[in-house]
Design a protein around this motif. Structure first.
Motif, mmCIF file in Angstrom:
data_model
loop_
_atom_site.group_PDB
_atom_site.id
_atom_site.type_symbol
_atom_site.label_atom_id
_atom_site.label_comp_id
_atom_site.label_asym_id
_atom_site.label_seq_id
_atom_site.Cartn_x
_atom_site.Cartn_y
_atom_site.Cartn_z
ATOM 1 N N VAL A 236 0.737 -1.130 0.161
ATOM 2 C CA VAL A 236 -0.011 -0.088 0.043
ATOM 3 C C VAL A 236 0.895 1.162 0.028
ATOM 4 O O VAL A 236 1.956 1.206 0.539
ATOM 5 C CB VAL A 236 -1.027 0.015 1.211
ATOM 6 N N ARG A 237 0.411 2.277 -0.572
ATOM 7 C CA ARG A 237 1.371 3.439 -0.502
ATOM 8 C C ARG A 237 1.290 4.113 0.803
ATOM 9 O O ARG A 237 2.069 4.839 1.251
ATOM 10 C CB ARG A 237 0.637 4.606 -1.484
ATOM 11 N N SER A 238 0.314 3.979 1.512
ATOM 12 C CA SER A 238 -0.023 4.537 2.934
ATOM 13 C C SER A 238 -0.931 3.818 3.545
ATOM 14 O O SER A 238 -1.825 3.137 3.068
ATOM 15 C CB SER A 238 -0.214 5.950 3.023
ATOM 16 N N ARG A 239 -0.919 3.681 4.991
ATOM 17 C CA ARG A 239 -2.067 2.833 5.705
ATOM 18 C C ARG A 239 -3.552 3.404 5.349
ATOM 19 O O ARG A 239 -3.785 4.590 4.966
ATOM 20 C CB ARG A 239 -1.789 3.184 7.316
ATOM 21 N N GLY A 240 -4.366 2.500 4.962
ATOM 22 C CA GLY A 240 -5.763 2.621 4.614
ATOM 23 C C GLY A 240 -5.909 2.842 3.130
ATOM 24 O O GLY A 240 -7.139 3.164 2.889
ATOM 25 N N MET A 241 -4.994 2.736 2.381
ATOM 26 C CA MET A 241 -5.016 2.889 0.843
ATOM 27 C C MET A 241 -5.684 4.167 0.453
ATOM 28 O O MET A 241 -5.014 5.233 1.035
ATOM 29 C CB MET A 241 -5.867 1.593 0.279
ATOM 30 N N SER A 242 -6.583 4.243 -0.316
ATOM 31 C CA SER A 242 -7.091 5.620 -0.821
ATOM 32 C C SER A 242 -8.100 6.310 0.076
ATOM 33 O O SER A 242 -8.539 7.182 -0.219
ATOM 34 C CB SER A 242 -7.393 5.561 -2.349
ATOM 35 N N ARG A 243 -8.605 5.353 1.153
ATOM 36 C CA ARG A 243 -9.453 5.576 1.956
ATOM 37 C C ARG A 243 -10.587 6.422 1.601
ATOM 38 O O ARG A 243 -10.944 7.367 1.816
ATOM 39 C CB ARG A 243 -8.904 6.665 2.900
ATOM 40 N N GLY A 244 -11.154 5.671 0.584
ATOM 41 C CA GLY A 244 -12.580 6.059 0.138
ATOM 42 C C GLY A 244 -12.464 7.174 -0.990
ATOM 43 O O GLY A 244 -13.399 7.776 -1.193
ATOM 44 N N LEU A 245 -11.580 7.229 -1.543
ATOM 45 C CA LEU A 245 -11.305 8.444 -2.647
ATOM 46 C C LEU A 245 -12.418 7.969 -3.741
ATOM 47 O O LEU A 245 -12.542 6.734 -4.162
ATOM 48 C CB LEU A 245 -9.764 8.231 -3.207
ATOM 49 N N GLU A 246 -13.059 9.009 -4.195
ATOM 50 C CA GLU A 246 -14.196 8.735 -5.204
ATOM 51 C C GLU A 246 -13.529 9.152 -6.534
ATOM 52 O O GLU A 246 -12.955 9.993 -6.548
ATOM 53 C CB GLU A 246 -15.356 9.987 -4.661
ATOM 54 N N TYR A 247 -13.791 8.000 -7.281
ATOM 55 C CA TYR A 247 -13.726 8.070 -8.816
ATOM 56 C C TYR A 247 -14.636 7.756 -9.569
ATOM 57 O O TYR A 247 -14.986 6.634 -9.633
ATOM 58 C CB TYR A 247 -12.346 7.343 -8.971
ATOM 59 N N ARG A 248 -15.463 8.694 -10.252
ATOM 60 C CA ARG A 248 -16.676 8.343 -10.692
ATOM 61 C C ARG A 248 -16.602 8.540 -12.254
ATOM 62 O O ARG A 248 -17.444 8.674 -13.123
ATOM 63 C CB ARG A 248 -17.721 9.105 -10.288
ATOM 64 N N GLY A 249 -15.209 8.478 -12.797
ATOM 65 C CA GLY A 249 -14.856 8.881 -13.980
ATOM 66 C C GLY A 249 -14.866 7.562 -15.026
ATOM 67 O O GLY A 249 -15.081 6.307 -14.438
ATOM 68 N N ASP A 250 -14.520 7.791 -16.134
ATOM 69 C CA ASP A 250 -14.269 6.536 -17.052
ATOM 70 C C ASP A 250 -13.181 5.910 -16.584
ATOM 71 O O ASP A 250 -12.055 5.854 -16.233
ATOM 72 C CB ASP A 250 -13.760 7.098 -18.528
ATOM 73 N N ILE A 251 -13.424 4.151 -16.454
ATOM 74 C CA ILE A 251 -12.364 3.421 -15.967
ATOM 75 C C ILE A 251 -11.054 3.350 -16.951
ATOM 76 O O ILE A 251 -10.013 3.082 -16.406
ATOM 77 C CB ILE A 251 -13.025 2.073 -16.005
ATOM 78 N N MET A 252 -11.363 3.711 -18.248
ATOM 79 C CA MET A 252 -10.107 3.768 -19.116
ATOM 80 C C MET A 252 -9.140 4.960 -18.742
ATOM 81 O O MET A 252 -8.228 4.845 -19.229
ATOM 82 C CB MET A 252 -10.609 3.791 -20.552
ATOM 83 N N GLN A 253 -9.766 5.648 -17.836
ATOM 84 C CA GLN A 253 -8.835 6.851 -17.469
ATOM 85 C C GLN A 253 -8.311 6.793 -16.108
ATOM 86 O O GLN A 253 -7.759 7.749 -15.780
ATOM 87 C CB GLN A 253 -9.555 8.166 -17.759
ATOM 88 N N ILE A 254 -8.470 5.734 -15.371
ATOM 89 C CA ILE A 254 -8.418 5.617 -13.954
ATOM 90 C C ILE A 254 -6.798 5.631 -13.637
ATOM 91 O O ILE A 254 -6.418 5.859 -12.644
ATOM 92 C CB ILE A 254 -9.032 4.571 -13.235
ATOM 93 N N GLY A 255 -5.974 5.180 -14.662
ATOM 94 C CA GLY A 255 -4.767 5.248 -14.380
ATOM 95 C C GLY A 255 -4.097 6.566 -14.038
ATOM 96 O O GLY A 255 -2.818 6.722 -13.454
ATOM 97 N N LYS A 256 -4.486 7.774 -14.456
ATOM 98 C CA LYS A 256 -4.292 9.131 -13.995
ATOM 99 C C LYS A 256 -4.259 9.317 -12.552
ATOM 100 O O LYS A 256 -3.740 10.227 -12.078
ATOM 101 C CB LYS A 256 -5.438 10.135 -14.760
ATOM 102 N N LEU A 257 -4.705 8.382 -11.858
ATOM 103 C CA LEU A 257 -4.876 8.751 -10.296
ATOM 104 C C LEU A 257 -3.459 8.119 -9.830
ATOM 105 O O LEU A 257 -3.064 8.578 -8.438
ATOM 106 C CB LEU A 257 -5.870 7.511 -9.633
#
Length: 452
Positions: A236-257
């Motif tokens: 994990v990058r840090s404890r808790g991972m992304s901790r509920g970060l919302e991403y409601r965009g296109d799955i094809m663009q999720i790599g930008k996170l």
């Protein structure tokens, strides 16, 4: 299902169905039993154990098996199975010891109880399939050592998120790509949910409010992603991972996170986000060959460097028979840890906690779980979320504070505590937990000694 479907059809034709024993008689067992009884050739649910045998009988009736009987002895259980009569029992160890059962499926969610039954099953040369992410994430690596000692398989399951992610990861690696991010999607994340807030949803679907709470408060996804981490070496990058970060965009663009250099440096990460439509799990992978990058772009996968692959659903009990067949017929484990733990799940206070209180279980009112790298978990001696139940607080703990072993008195004599101490010692040579369990204040039995 490729290969598995034909192999099961062959077992059906031979009149030698895989005989399945199930631990637990809850919502998932109900669906799984009905599915196997009506849709899976070459397999049958031979027996179900539950603390309340009447509930196990209800599961068989739900599946149209009206002739199920109850057994209280090994002889009664084995005789019923051999006569093709579905059987229920209060004693799970009868299933583990039975020569008439080919595989155990643990659907309990219990770490301590599951560990005791799994070790008994291994001693009787019986494989175990886990619909129990909690035990796998807490002491799965050391249980794998014991399974190998007895020459049997301990496996996660298809359908549940770790299995879906690992199947996708294996497929992506087969395409020649290098996975860098393995992710899960949640619809809701609120660490302060509890069985009272989740009661309505649980009743609507006939589920256990505590289990539903563990979905909502993030504990379950932490257990699930820990299994994936330990099977891949990802962190994990840090404890808790992304901790509920919302991403409601296109799955094809999720790599930008994600920062490609960061995930490369870590070797790969596990994560989750909330709300991404039409997606349940995803794998982001890169390809080292510029020529193949051109083809991926042509095939509408984008320009990289992280190419997205995803599955839109997980069908839980519908896919579990594939795991059973993979284990019994092919000796293939779904998500085995590479070695020792890489990520674990620590316990965090869900509210202000007071000295003298006794902690309830995960998915309840007092704690929630977060995934954390094992180096931090061990160095700071965090208390694992899978083993919080029954621990007595020695001091006040503020809300959202990670609990440590120094904060609690442990329940005496737990096998799972000794196995976890052995896990640290066996894989990393780290004796701190074994020494703690031997201390007079811990009121524990001595740690187990591995004889593999």
């Amino acid at each position: 299902m490729i290969l598995v479907d034909h192999a099961l059809q062959a077992r059906q034709a031979e009149g030698k169905p895989i005989r399945v024993g199930i631990l637990g008689a809850g919502f998932m067992t109900q669906g799984l039993t009905n599915h196997i009884c009506h849709s899976v050739p070459g397999m049958r649910v031979a027996a179900i154990s539950n603390r309340k045998p009447g509930r196990a009988l209800e599961v068989f009736r739900y599946a149209g098996q009206e002739g199920a009987v109850q057994a209280d002895t090994q002889r009664e259980l084995d005789r019923s199975i051999n006569a093709n009569i579905p059987v229920v029992t209060e004693d799970a160890f009868l299933l583990a010891r039975s020569d008439a059962i080919d595989v155990i499926v643990d659907v309990t969610g219990s770490v301590e109880f599951g560990a005791r039954v799994a070790l008994e099953a291994f001693k009787h040369h019986k494989p175990v399939v886990l619909m129990n992410a909690e035990i796998d994430a807490t002491i799965g690596p050391i249980l794998q050592v014991y399974a190998k000692k007895y020459g049997v398989i301990l496996s996660a399951c298809d359908g549940d998120e770790p299995g879906v992610q690992m199947n996708l990861c294996r497929w992506v690696k087969g395409l020649g790509l290098i996975p860098r991010v393995i992710g899960n999607i949640k619809g809701l994340q609120d660490p302060y949910r509890n069985p009272t807030t989740q009661k309505g949803f649980a009743e609507r679907w006939g589920q256990n409010p505590a289990m539903v709470t563990s979905f909502a408060d993030g504990s379950k996804i932490s257990f699930e992603q820990t299994i994936v981490a330990n099977a891949t070496g990802f962190k994990v990058r840090s404890r808790g991972m992304s901790r509920g970060l919302e991403y409601r965009g296109d799955i094809m663009q999720i790599g930008k996170l994600y920062d490609i250099d960061e995930v490369r440096q870590l070797g790969g990460i596990i994560d989750y986000v909330v709300g991404t439509p039409l997606t349940k799990v995803y794998v982001l992978a890169e390809h080292p060959d510029p020529k193949q990058q051109m083809y991926l772009n042509l095939y509408k996968m984008g320009e990289g460097p992280l190419y997205p692959f995803f599955v839109p659903y997980h069908l839980v009990h519908f896919e579990v028979p594939s795991s059973i067949a993979r284990v019994v017929l092919f000796g293939d484990s779904v998500a085995p840890p590479l070695a020792g733990p890489v990520v674990e799940v620590c316990a965090v206070a869900k509210r202000d906690l007071k000295v003298g209180e006794v902690l309830d279980d995960y998915g309840m009112y007092m704690t929630y779980g977060e995934a954390v790298n094992t180096e931090e978990m061990s160095k700071l001696q965090y208390l694992p979320e899978g083993l919080v139940e029954g621990c007595k607080l020695k001091r006040d703990i503020k809300k959202d504070t990670v609990l440590t072993y120094a904060d609690v008195d442990l329940p005496p004599g737990r096998l799972a505590d000794r196995l976890r101490a052995e896990q640290y010692l066996h894989f990393g040579g780290d004796p701190w937990l074994e020494q703690l369990l031997k201390s007079p204040t811990a009121t524990q039995r001595p740690a187990l000694t591995l004889q593999a």
